[in-house]
Scaffold this motif. Structure first.
Motif, PDB file in Angstrom:
ATOM      1  N   ALA A 165      -0.607 -15.935  -7.442  1.00 21.49           N
ATOM      2  CA  ALA A 165      -2.015 -16.279  -7.241  1.00 21.49           C
ATOM      3  C   ALA A 165      -2.566 -15.685  -5.947  1.00 21.49           C
ATOM      4  CB  ALA A 165      -2.183 -17.794  -7.240  1.00 21.49           C
ATOM      5  N   ARG A 166      -1.734 -15.617  -4.906  1.00 19.52           N
ATOM      6  CA  ARG A 166      -2.235 -15.092  -3.631  1.00 19.52           C
ATOM      7  C   ARG A 166      -2.588 -13.609  -3.737  1.00 19.52           C
ATOM      8  NH1 ARG A 166       3.252 -15.145   0.161  1.00 19.52           N
ATOM      9  NH2 ARG A 166       4.527 -13.772  -1.165  1.00 19.52           N
ATOM     10  N   THR A 167      -1.832 -12.876  -4.553  1.00 20.33           N
ATOM     11  CA  THR A 167      -2.161 -11.464  -4.772  1.00 20.33           C
ATOM     12  C   THR A 167      -3.473 -11.342  -5.537  1.00 20.33           C
ATOM     13  OG1 THR A 167       0.178 -10.844  -4.820  1.00 20.33           O
ATOM     14  CG2 THR A 167      -1.379  -9.296  -5.798  1.00 20.33           C
ATOM     15  N   MET A 168      -3.644 -12.172  -6.548  1.00 22.35           N
ATOM     16  CA  MET A 168      -4.883 -12.150  -7.320  1.00 22.35           C
ATOM     17  C   MET A 168      -6.076 -12.550  -6.451  1.00 22.35           C
ATOM     18  SD  MET A 168      -4.085 -11.102 -10.361  1.00 22.35           S
ATOM     19  CE  MET A 168      -5.254 -11.691 -11.578  1.00 22.35           C
ATOM     20  N   GLU A 169      -5.839 -13.498  -5.551  1.00 21.44           N
ATOM     21  CA  GLU A 169      -6.899 -13.908  -4.621  1.00 21.44           C
ATOM     22  C   GLU A 169      -7.295 -12.737  -3.733  1.00 21.44           C
ATOM     23  OE1 GLU A 169      -9.612 -16.335  -3.450  1.00 21.44           O
ATOM     24  OE2 GLU A 169      -7.927 -17.608  -4.079  1.00 21.44           O
ATOM     25  N   GLU A 170      -6.293 -12.048  -3.197  1.00 25.36           N
ATOM     26  CA  GLU A 170      -6.555 -10.893  -2.339  1.00 25.36           C
ATOM     27  C   GLU A 170      -7.264  -9.782  -3.105  1.00 25.36           C
ATOM     28  OE1 GLU A 170      -4.110  -7.756   0.570  1.00 25.36           O
ATOM     29  OE2 GLU A 170      -3.032  -9.332  -0.526  1.00 25.36           O
ATOM     30  N   ALA A 171      -6.956  -9.681  -4.391  1.00 21.23           N
ATOM     31  CA  ALA A 171      -7.573  -8.642  -5.220  1.00 21.23           C
ATOM     32  C   ALA A 171      -9.012  -8.977  -5.606  1.00 21.23           C
ATOM     33  CB  ALA A 171      -6.740  -8.426  -6.478  1.00 21.23           C
ATOM     34  N   GLY A 172      -9.438 -10.201  -5.307  1.00 23.62           N
ATOM     35  CA  GLY A 172     -10.805 -10.594  -5.647  1.00 23.62           C
ATOM     36  C   GLY A 172     -10.973 -11.006  -7.094  1.00 23.62           C
ATOM     37  N   ALA A 173      -9.959 -11.706  -7.615  1.00 27.86           N
ATOM     38  CA  ALA A 173      -9.984 -12.076  -9.034  1.00 27.86           C
ATOM     39  C   ALA A 173     -11.152 -12.991  -9.387  1.00 27.86           C
ATOM     40  CB  ALA A 173      -8.663 -12.741  -9.421  1.00 27.86           C
ATOM     41  N   ARG A 174     -11.682 -13.717  -8.413  1.00 29.95           N
ATOM     42  CA  ARG A 174     -12.779 -14.651  -8.709  1.00 29.95           C
ATOM     43  C   ARG A 174     -14.040 -13.925  -9.170  1.00 29.95           C
ATOM     44  NH1 ARG A 174     -11.115 -19.577  -7.318  1.00 29.95           N
ATOM     45  NH2 ARG A 174      -9.515 -19.756  -5.692  1.00 29.95           N
ATOM     46  N   ARG A 175     -14.175 -12.674  -8.800  1.00 28.35           N
ATOM     47  CA  ARG A 175     -15.354 -11.924  -9.239  1.00 28.35           C
ATOM     48  C   ARG A 175     -15.021 -10.896 -10.328  1.00 28.35           C
ATOM     49  NH1 ARG A 175     -16.166  -6.816  -7.186  1.00 28.35           N
ATOM     50  NH2 ARG A 175     -14.687  -6.074  -5.616  1.00 28.35           N
TER      51      ARG A 175
END
Length: 219
Positions: free
Chosen positions: A55-65
């Motif tokens: 999840a932290r990688t996805m967060e860094e990748a900007g998965a929320r947008r």
């Protein structure tokens, strides 16, 4: 459109490069250091080092947008985790997973993965369509509609030969969309008489597939 691709193998690399060429904002995630360095030389800032399953990688990748997350690693389990993390934790509206084992397709669909792509299944369908004597070939899966497109080559021994379409008890879940006869397309109507060597293209759901095979004598 912002697209995140998980898995920096050949599939992920070529997919990312194509999406970038099409003008999409795309970020490729790759966890292996050596492979990441190779990809970075080719793709620059469009690749991020990290495990797409985390999840932290996805967060860094900007998965929320992100509009779409595509998981194309060589492991089905990882692809499932990537897509579920994107959908459940980051509310990504569209997830696409590569399937290495076609047997996992139903499981992925039940777990909410929007689209599955199985290269193995596609290759098998192509091989089947070229094999002599192959009378029933599944060409495509229309996942949203829950239907498959099947190609049926009518054998001279088929029980439907010589019968009009309205005399044949087809599964309720099926629909004959096209008949190819002597290389000419025919839109089927109720009074069309089925002949040997007709090529029929049908829409059918999974539950009706076996019944359709039995109807045409291809089981």
């Amino acid at each position: 459109m912002y697209i995140i691709v998980g898995g920096g193998g050949d599939v992920g690399y070529y997919l990312t490069r194509y999406l970038l060429q099409q003008g999409h904002e795309t970020l490729l995630l790759e966890k292996e250091t050596g492979r990441f360095q190779t990809l970075e030389e080719e793709l620059g800032q469009s690749v991020l080092r990290g495990d797409a399953c985390e999840a932290r990688t996805m967060e860094e990748a900007g998965a929320r947008r992100a509009d779409v997350v595509i998981a194309v690693t060589g492991e089905d389990e990882d692809n499932l985790v990537i897509c579920q993390t994107a959908k459940k934790r980051f509310n990504v509206s569209r997830t696409i997973a590569r399937l290495n084992n076609p047997k996992h397709e139903e499981l992925f669909q039940k777990l909410g993965i929007d689209v599955t792509v199985s290269p193995t299944k596609s290759i098998l369908s192509l091989i089947e369509s070229e094999l002599p004597g192959q009378r029933f070939v599944l060409l495509m899966n229309l996942k949203r509609a829950g239907l498959e497109i099947a190609q049926i080559t009518v054998s001279s021994l088929s029980p439907v030969v010589g019968k009009a379409l309205n005399q044949i008890n087809l599964p309720r879940s099926s629909n004959l969309a096209l008949v190819i006869r002597d290389d000419k397309p025919i839109v089927p109507s109720g009074d069309i008489v089925i002949q040997a060597n007709d090529e029929i293209y049908a829409l059918v759901n999974r539950e009706g597939e076996e019944e359709l095979r039995n109807t045409f004598g291809t089981a």
